[in-house]
Design an enzyme around this catalytic site. Structure first.
Site, PDB file in Angstrom:
ATOM      1  N   LYS A 211       0.844  -1.199   0.000  1.00 44.13           N
ATOM      2  CA  LYS A 211       0.000   0.000   0.000  1.00 44.13           C
ATOM      3  C   LYS A 211       0.880   1.250   0.000  1.00 44.13           C
ATOM      4  O   LYS A 211       0.685   2.155  -0.791  1.00 44.13           O
ATOM      5  CB  LYS A 211      -0.908  -0.033   1.242  1.00 44.13           C
ATOM      6  N   GLU A 217      10.716  -4.392   4.474  1.00 45.22           N
ATOM      7  CA  GLU A 217      10.812  -5.801   4.080  1.00 45.22           C
ATOM      8  C   GLU A 217      10.488  -5.976   2.598  1.00 45.22           C
ATOM      9  O   GLU A 217      11.215  -6.636   1.846  1.00 45.22           O
ATOM     10  CB  GLU A 217       9.824  -6.657   4.898  1.00 45.22           C
ATOM     11  N   GLY A 271      -4.803  -2.136   5.158  1.00 43.58           N
ATOM     12  CA  GLY A 271      -3.967  -3.268   4.744  1.00 43.58           C
ATOM     13  C   GLY A 271      -4.616  -4.624   5.025  1.00 43.58           C
ATOM     14  O   GLY A 271      -4.680  -5.496   4.169  1.00 43.58           O
ATOM     15  N   ARG A 272      -5.132  -4.794   6.243  1.00 39.08           N
ATOM     16  CA  ARG A 272      -5.680  -6.109   6.614  1.00 39.08           C
ATOM     17  C   ARG A 272      -7.085  -6.342   6.068  1.00 39.08           C
ATOM     18  O   ARG A 272      -7.686  -7.379   6.322  1.00 39.08           O
ATOM     19  CB  ARG A 272      -5.618  -6.283   8.132  1.00 39.08           C
ATOM     20  N   GLU A 357      -4.208  -6.700  15.100  1.00 40.05           N
ATOM     21  CA  GLU A 357      -3.742  -5.377  14.652  1.00 40.05           C
ATOM     22  C   GLU A 357      -4.900  -4.378  14.733  1.00 40.05           C
ATOM     23  O   GLU A 357      -4.688  -3.190  14.939  1.00 40.05           O
ATOM     24  CB  GLU A 357      -3.170  -5.448  13.221  1.00 40.05           C
ATOM     25  N   HIS A 388      -3.340 -33.347  18.176  1.00 40.58           N
ATOM     26  CA  HIS A 388      -2.172 -34.114  18.609  1.00 40.58           C
ATOM     27  C   HIS A 388      -1.042 -33.197  19.054  1.00 40.58           C
ATOM     28  O   HIS A 388       0.100 -33.613  19.152  1.00 40.58           O
ATOM     29  CB  HIS A 388      -1.714 -35.023  17.466  1.00 40.58           C
ATOM     30  N   LYS A 499       9.487  -0.283  14.039  1.00 44.99           N
ATOM     31  CA  LYS A 499      10.006  -0.006  12.691  1.00 44.99           C
ATOM     32  C   LYS A 499      11.063   1.088  12.755  1.00 44.99           C
ATOM     33  O   LYS A 499      12.147   0.965  12.178  1.00 44.99           O
ATOM     34  CB  LYS A 499       8.869   0.520  11.796  1.00 44.99           C
TER      35      LYS A 499
HETATM   36  O1  F6P Z   1       2.277  -4.091   9.949  1.00 51.43           O
HETATM   37  C1  F6P Z   1       1.955  -2.773   9.663  1.00 51.43           C
HETATM   38  C2  F6P Z   1       1.422  -2.634   8.278  1.00 51.43           C
HETATM   39  O2  F6P Z   1       1.228  -1.264   8.032  1.00 51.43           O
HETATM   40  C3  F6P Z   1       0.131  -3.409   8.048  1.00 51.43           C
HETATM   41  O3  F6P Z   1      -0.988  -2.776   8.512  1.00 51.43           O
HETATM   42  C4  F6P Z   1       0.167  -3.593   6.580  1.00 51.43           C
HETATM   43  O4  F6P Z   1      -0.721  -4.589   6.184  1.00 51.43           O
HETATM   44  C5  F6P Z   1       1.620  -3.945   6.372  1.00 51.43           C
HETATM   45  O5  F6P Z   1       2.316  -3.137   7.297  1.00 51.43           O
HETATM   46  C6  F6P Z   1       2.141  -3.745   4.985  1.00 51.43           C
HETATM   47  O6  F6P Z   1       2.099  -2.403   4.576  1.00 51.43           O
HETATM   48  P1  F6P Z   1       2.283  -2.013   3.046  1.00 51.43           P
HETATM   49  O7  F6P Z   1       1.177  -2.649   2.278  1.00 51.43           O
HETATM   50  O8  F6P Z   1       2.203  -0.514   3.028  1.00 51.43           O
HETATM   51  O9  F6P Z   1       3.614  -2.514   2.590  1.00 51.43           O
END
Ligand code: F6P
Length: 534
Positions: A211, A217, A271-272, A357, A388, A499
């Site tokens: 987003k 990452e 995002g979620r 979250e 199990h 972060k």
């Molecule tokens: O973990 C924090 C967060 O902002 C989530 O809410 C989101 O889904 C994720 O990082 C990834 O963010 P982006 O889509 O901006 O890379």
């Protein structure tokens, strides 16, 4: 059972009645409730959007449901729900609307928000995605050597990974037979190297999903994939192998992905909650346009139910009220999600982000400390493997852990004996948790206290439509819980601190010397890593 130390705001008249009622409820035996009412199962089963929710094995009576729904009304659940669907900026801390529900409205629906009609724009975006997906599926989208795509890698994290990864696994029976899907999320280079090692750059398509298009990452993985590709193809070939899904056009362009290869979405998609947006591109490529539209329609059917069914017969509301009931009045701190369907193996992890979250907060929408305990720990894995591993604790451990069992009646295979065994185990666990074993002739280690609650969620089969309804059910459950706790379920400021600090430490790991300005533990850890990575 332990009593919660905090309770709903005492200024609400329903709070006192609920607290009184809970004192009695903690004495009830579930088996007595069944004995007293032959129609209990029917009375406490709801159906909507192809899902059947049997919540009869919970510590609730009709009075409990009445008190909880009155409390929900007093907390303004319906008002906030309607405001969300209308596109009001209910995400107060970010001043944003929350409109993932608009993404699954039918093409002929209309939604005016701030003088702008949204459904047409959403449908235009969806048609672009469908046309792209069709080219990949039909082998018309060629790699740089002219061969068709065989592997699709979604690079993203959090909501930009969990939704695509969970749904692609869940929909594997509807997936294109030529295409393999991979999900790269962790910044751990072991994952990056292992994923890339199995791929052929000439037939691999990367979907960079972010987003913000700034997430550390995702950017590191995207650059690693780009370097890997450029060891084989040329810069001019990138367009055939990299597309982006984002709200940040300038960052996408700076990465080297042209606007034609970008699938945007709007900031009112959290995002979620984003699997319905272009973040669902890998799912759309996997299952094709008709199935993707069925997935959206299943979610929309749940939206309609959530908006129009009375609170006492509303599936997401009931799921939330049950969760609230145990959290506030029975002192529970975790909620187990147990899908008895291997294709739903990523669903518990998906729900972890969705619920924790969203509702892992300690201030109200006005910024005051919450008087109640908020999100429970969400965890789980598929049955019968779970039986199990940790079900011992559910049956005989000291904690009360409510369980959501999720099962599909009809399989996508013809091993009917195995399907019967799977369902038998699922139903037996719920019954065993409730009944327990009380037999004076047995040694104590053979006794089961029983009276442990669970909810059974059944669907006919795991299809695009039932998966859409299932996800929407839990989205709205999460929303209702947020409203009951009076918290903003749509921001995630709690993720920011770690972060920022990671970026500071990264500078020290990269530089020639450590600043040494942390506590002695962190300084020592940094020193060890610096010397190992020299
Ligand atoms: O973990 C924090 C967060 O902002 C989530 O809410 C989101 O889904 C994720 O990082 C990834 O963010 P982006 O889509 O901006 O890379």
């Amino acid at each position: 059972m332990r009593e919660s130390s905090q309770h709903p705001p005492s200024h609400l008249p329903q709070a006192a009645a609920l607290a009184d009622h809970a004192r009695q409820a903690r004495q009830w035996q579930l088996t007595d409730l069944f004995r007293q009412d032959a129609s209990r199962a029917a009375r406490f089963t709801l159906e909507a959007a192809g899902l059947c929710l049997d919540f009869s094995k919970n510590h609730v009576t009709e009075q409990t449901v009445a008190l909880l729904t009155e409390f929900a009304q007093a907390r303004g659940v319906e008002t906030l729900r309607d405001a969300m669907f209308r596109g009001e900026r209910i995400n107060l801390s970010e001043q944003r609307a929350v409109l993932h529900t608009a993404l699954r409205m039918p093409p002929d629906a209309r939604l005016m928000v701030d003088g702008e009609e949204l459904v047409d724009e959403i449908q235009r975006g969806l048609r672009r995605m469908e046309s792209f997906a069709q080219q990949v599926r039909h082998g018309q989208w060629k790699g740089y050597t002219g061969r068709e795509i065989t592997d699709v890698v979604n690079i993203g994290i959090g909501g930009s990974d969990l939704g695509p990864a969970m749904t692609c696994a869940a929909m594997r029976h509807y997936s294109h037979p030529r295409l393999r899907f991979h999900f790269l999320s962790n910044v751990d280079g072991h994952a990056t190297v292992a994923t890339l090692a199995a791929l052929d750059p000439a037939t691999t398509l990367f979907i960079i999903s972010s987003k913000s298009f700034t997430t550390q990452e995702t950017m590191l993985n995207a650059h690693a994939a780009r370097r890997w590709f450029l060891a084989h193809g040329k810069e001019k070939d990138l367009a055939a192998h990299f597309v982006a899904v984002s709200t940040n056009t300038s960052a996408v362009t700076a990465f080297g992905i042209a606007a034609d290869n970008m699938f945007p979405f709007r900031d009112w998609v959290g995002g979620r909650f984003s699997i319905w947006s272009s973040i669902g591109l890998s799912l759309l490529v996997a299952i094709g346009a008709d199935h993707f539209r069925a997935f959206l329609a299943g979610a929309h059917a749940m939206d309609e139910h959530f908006q129009h069914a009375p609170l006492h017969s509303n599936l997401p509301v009931m799921l939330a009220l049950i969760a609230f009931w145990y959290r506030e009045y029975f002192g529970t701190s975790s909620q187990l999600i147990a899908p008895y369907h291997e294709d739903l193996r990523h669903f518990p992890a998906y729900l972890q982000q969705l619920e924790m979250e969203s509702n892992g907060k300690s201030v109200t929408r006005k910024g005051e400390p919450t008087p109640m305990k908020t999100s429970a720990v969400i965890w789980g894995s598929t049955g019968t493997n779970n039986q199990h591993a940790y079900f011992q604790m559910l049956h005989q451990g000291s904690d009360l852990i409510p369980v959501d069992f999720i099962a599909a009646l009809k399989p996508h295979h013809d091993l009917i004996d195995q399907q019967r065994a799977l369902l038998a185990n699922c139903f037996a666990q719920a019954e065993a948790l409730m009944n327990g074993v009380q037999d004076a002739s047995l040694p104590t280690h053979r006794l089961f206290p029983g009276n442990r609650p669970s909810t059974m969620l059944l669907m006919d089969q795991l299809t695009p439509a039932s998966l859409g309804a299932l996800i929407a059910l839990y989205e709205h459950k999460t929303f209702v819980l947020g409203a009951l706790w009076d918290i903003n379920s749509f921001d995630q400021w709690g993720v920011e601190l770690g972060k920022t600090m990671a970026l500071r430490i990264l500078v020290e790991l990269e530089g020639s010397e450590s600043a040494g300005q942390h506590d002695s533990s962190t300084n020592a850890l940094i020193a060890r890593a610096r010397s190992a990575l020299k």
